[in-house]
Design a protein around this motif. Sequence first.
Motif, mmCIF file in Angstrom:
data_model
loop_
_atom_site.group_PDB
_atom_site.id
_atom_site.type_symbol
_atom_site.label_atom_id
_atom_site.label_comp_id
_atom_site.label_asym_id
_atom_site.label_seq_id
_atom_site.Cartn_x
_atom_site.Cartn_y
_atom_site.Cartn_z
ATOM 1 N N LYS A 1 -26.253 -73.056 -27.344
ATOM 2 C CA LYS A 1 -27.255 -73.778 -27.531
ATOM 3 C C LYS A 1 -26.576 -75.113 -28.268
ATOM 4 C CE LYS A 1 -31.670 -71.236 -28.213
ATOM 5 N NZ LYS A 1 -32.072 -71.737 -26.945
ATOM 6 N N GLY B 1 -14.550 -77.732 -24.444
ATOM 7 C CA GLY B 1 -14.018 -77.348 -25.707
ATOM 8 C C GLY B 1 -13.298 -78.149 -26.317
ATOM 9 N N ARG C 1 -22.825 -61.151 -21.278
ATOM 10 C CA ARG C 1 -23.655 -61.754 -20.416
ATOM 11 C C ARG C 1 -24.044 -63.274 -20.732
ATOM 12 N NH1 ARG C 1 -30.055 -59.862 -21.383
ATOM 13 N NH2 ARG C 1 -29.945 -60.751 -23.277
ATOM 14 N N CYS D 1 -12.788 -78.225 -20.502
ATOM 15 C CA CYS D 1 -13.941 -78.767 -19.287
ATOM 16 C C CYS D 1 -13.776 -80.213 -19.213
ATOM 17 C CB CYS D 1 -15.283 -78.685 -19.410
ATOM 18 S SG CYS D 1 -15.389 -76.623 -19.344
ATOM 19 N N ASN E 1 -23.999 -77.164 -16.432
ATOM 20 C CA ASN E 1 -25.186 -76.791 -16.247
ATOM 21 C C ASN E 1 -26.114 -77.760 -15.651
ATOM 22 O OD1 ASN E 1 -28.031 -76.179 -17.133
ATOM 23 N ND2 ASN E 1 -27.406 -74.797 -18.836
ATOM 24 N N THR F 1 -28.486 -59.057 -16.441
ATOM 25 C CA THR F 1 -29.033 -60.306 -16.121
ATOM 26 C C THR F 1 -29.804 -60.360 -14.781
ATOM 27 O OG1 THR F 1 -28.060 -62.503 -16.057
ATOM 28 C CG2 THR F 1 -26.718 -60.973 -14.711
ATOM 29 N N ARG G 1 -31.751 -71.160 -15.924
ATOM 30 C CA ARG G 1 -31.181 -71.558 -16.825
ATOM 31 C C ARG G 1 -29.973 -72.634 -16.762
ATOM 32 N NH1 ARG G 1 -32.882 -69.578 -22.020
ATOM 33 N NH2 ARG G 1 -34.996 -68.297 -21.532
HETATM 34 N N1 ACO Z 1 -29.177 -63.197 -18.405
HETATM 35 C C1 ACO Z 1 -30.048 -62.775 -18.920
HETATM 36 N N2 ACO Z 1 -30.339 -63.190 -20.230
HETATM 37 C C2 ACO Z 1 -29.600 -63.829 -20.870
HETATM 38 C C3 ACO Z 1 -28.057 -64.006 -20.484
HETATM 39 C C4 ACO Z 1 -27.989 -63.674 -19.249
HETATM 40 N N3 ACO Z 1 -26.965 -63.904 -18.337
HETATM 41 N N4 ACO Z 1 -27.544 -64.840 -21.196
HETATM 42 C C5 ACO Z 1 -28.071 -64.935 -22.509
HETATM 43 N N5 ACO Z 1 -29.503 -64.414 -22.220
HETATM 44 C C6 ACO Z 1 -30.658 -64.097 -23.198
HETATM 45 C C7 ACO Z 1 -30.029 -64.365 -24.577
HETATM 46 O O1 ACO Z 1 -29.610 -62.989 -25.121
HETATM 47 C C8 ACO Z 1 -31.341 -64.787 -25.270
HETATM 48 O O2 ACO Z 1 -32.243 -63.589 -25.244
HETATM 49 P P1 ACO Z 1 -32.840 -63.729 -27.048
HETATM 50 O O3 ACO Z 1 -33.998 -64.533 -26.839
HETATM 51 O O4 ACO Z 1 -33.682 -62.042 -26.616
HETATM 52 O O5 ACO Z 1 -31.910 -63.789 -27.905
HETATM 53 C C9 ACO Z 1 -32.107 -65.592 -23.994
HETATM 54 O O6 ACO Z 1 -31.534 -65.183 -22.953
HETATM 55 C C10 ACO Z 1 -32.126 -67.063 -24.469
HETATM 56 O O7 ACO Z 1 -30.835 -67.382 -24.537
HETATM 57 P P2 ACO Z 1 -30.295 -68.991 -25.010
HETATM 58 O O8 ACO Z 1 -28.985 -68.933 -25.539
HETATM 59 O O9 ACO Z 1 -31.297 -69.432 -25.591
HETATM 60 O O10 ACO Z 1 -30.429 -69.411 -23.444
HETATM 61 P P3 ACO Z 1 -30.407 -71.130 -23.256
HETATM 62 O O11 ACO Z 1 -31.522 -71.632 -22.700
HETATM 63 O O12 ACO Z 1 -29.380 -72.008 -24.322
HETATM 64 O O13 ACO Z 1 -29.053 -71.135 -22.113
HETATM 65 C C11 ACO Z 1 -26.820 -71.529 -22.076
HETATM 66 C C12 ACO Z 1 -27.762 -70.742 -22.428
HETATM 67 C C13 ACO Z 1 -26.893 -71.483 -20.160
HETATM 68 C C14 ACO Z 1 -25.447 -70.763 -22.064
HETATM 69 C C15 ACO Z 1 -26.777 -72.739 -22.145
HETATM 70 O O14 ACO Z 1 -26.721 -72.898 -23.592
HETATM 71 C C16 ACO Z 1 -25.715 -73.744 -21.810
HETATM 72 O O15 ACO Z 1 -25.445 -74.191 -20.550
HETATM 73 N N6 ACO Z 1 -25.006 -74.386 -22.709
HETATM 74 C C17 ACO Z 1 -23.870 -75.267 -22.463
HETATM 75 C C18 ACO Z 1 -22.731 -74.888 -21.851
HETATM 76 C C19 ACO Z 1 -21.581 -75.887 -21.509
HETATM 77 O O16 ACO Z 1 -22.084 -77.074 -21.395
HETATM 78 N N7 ACO Z 1 -20.416 -75.653 -21.681
HETATM 79 C C20 ACO Z 1 -19.340 -76.794 -21.721
HETATM 80 C C21 ACO Z 1 -18.335 -76.612 -21.064
HETATM 81 S S1 ACO Z 1 -17.570 -75.107 -21.021
HETATM 82 C C22 ACO Z 1 -16.044 -75.456 -21.539
HETATM 83 O O17 ACO Z 1 -15.593 -76.334 -22.038
HETATM 84 C C23 ACO Z 1 -14.940 -74.101 -21.455
#
Ligand code: ACO
Length: 341
Positions: free
Chosen positions: A234, A330, A170, A131, A271, A48, A56
Amino acid sequence: MDLPTAQDLLPRADPGGRAVLRAVLAGIGGYLPETVVSNDDLARTVETSDAWIRERTGIGQRHIAQKHESCAFMATRAAAAALADAGAEAAEVDAIILATATPDEAFPATALRVQAALGAGGFGFDLSAACSGFIYALSMADAVIRTGQARGVLVIGSEVYSRILNWQDRNTCVLFGDGAGAVFLRAAPGTGLGSDRGILSTHLHADGRLGDILYVDGAVGQPERSGHLVMHGKEVFRHAVHRLSEAVDEALAANGLERDAVDWLVPHQANMRIVESIRKRLGLPLERVVRSIERHANTSAASIPLALAEVHGQGKLRPGQLLLLEALGGGLTWGSALVRL
Ligand code: ACO
């Protein structure tokens, strides 16, 4: 005959006013573990980069608990800070409601470890809503105060997600941090109007059918037997934007308030892009959004009280200001609270 809907029966700001008990936010406190792990630190163990994580999510670093910084230890520190902020003694605490998904033990409730450590009495229990845990706990505390079961209630969010993260994944390990936040609520007479100090309303929601998009695949308790957090980011993102937009509208409508009545948006710090979409919906300037995600990452149930503790520590909160709190996590679980300082 037209029967009233559940919505019609929700408590609203009463135009005529009537005596009610309000849960007034008397003190705020937080605790963050001493160890700080930067994005660059993580980039040494998983593929990462600081740029990816910042772009992100808005996260720059997270605090990670050492062995002695258990869920109960951090919760006790945060609770003691909230009591000190309120100028309250432990004897004033009639109840402790602690939100966590990462308790130290299956039982007794972490809330009762905190009770013993503080030398408090009354009753206490833990609550699991991921959360959204702090919003759920705040809502329960409000009910306990309104019904006269307690006059002083500690509401705590405390989490050690570092113990349920897969540090090789990651997709998830970069997102979370550890910490605890607490508020002390005191019962006070109100008029039933929106100008009252205290919790004006809470709205809770859940949809168990979405349980598989964000979950922990094991039990908590001992690190070697704990499961790991699994997230379909996502999908969670999509639901968060949609549900939280509905939740903020619902909170304002139930109180007959316009968007510009909000002085501070205090969102769950998951986020920055999700926070930004809610901010735009409310038409709030960025300076009126409490943001701690850059320094704390997502501390789950602790994130809202920790963010509050930070902005309070900066001396920015004023009596009479209106806070809009919202979170999704969750379960799925989500909800909001409107609080006048
Ligand atoms: N570093 C580099 N690349 C990464 C990482 C990382 N840490 N993590 C994922 N990637 C890659 C993926 O593998 C993917 O690669 P690919 O296109 O080759 O497959 C690419 O980056 C894009 O990944 P996406 O999943 O499309 O990234 P997105 O823009 O959706 O962001 C994130 C991911 C940050 C997790 C976002 O979806 C998010 O914030 N989701 C909501 C989280 C949330 O609100 N949770 C609620 C509370 S948690 C709880 O209740 C416990």
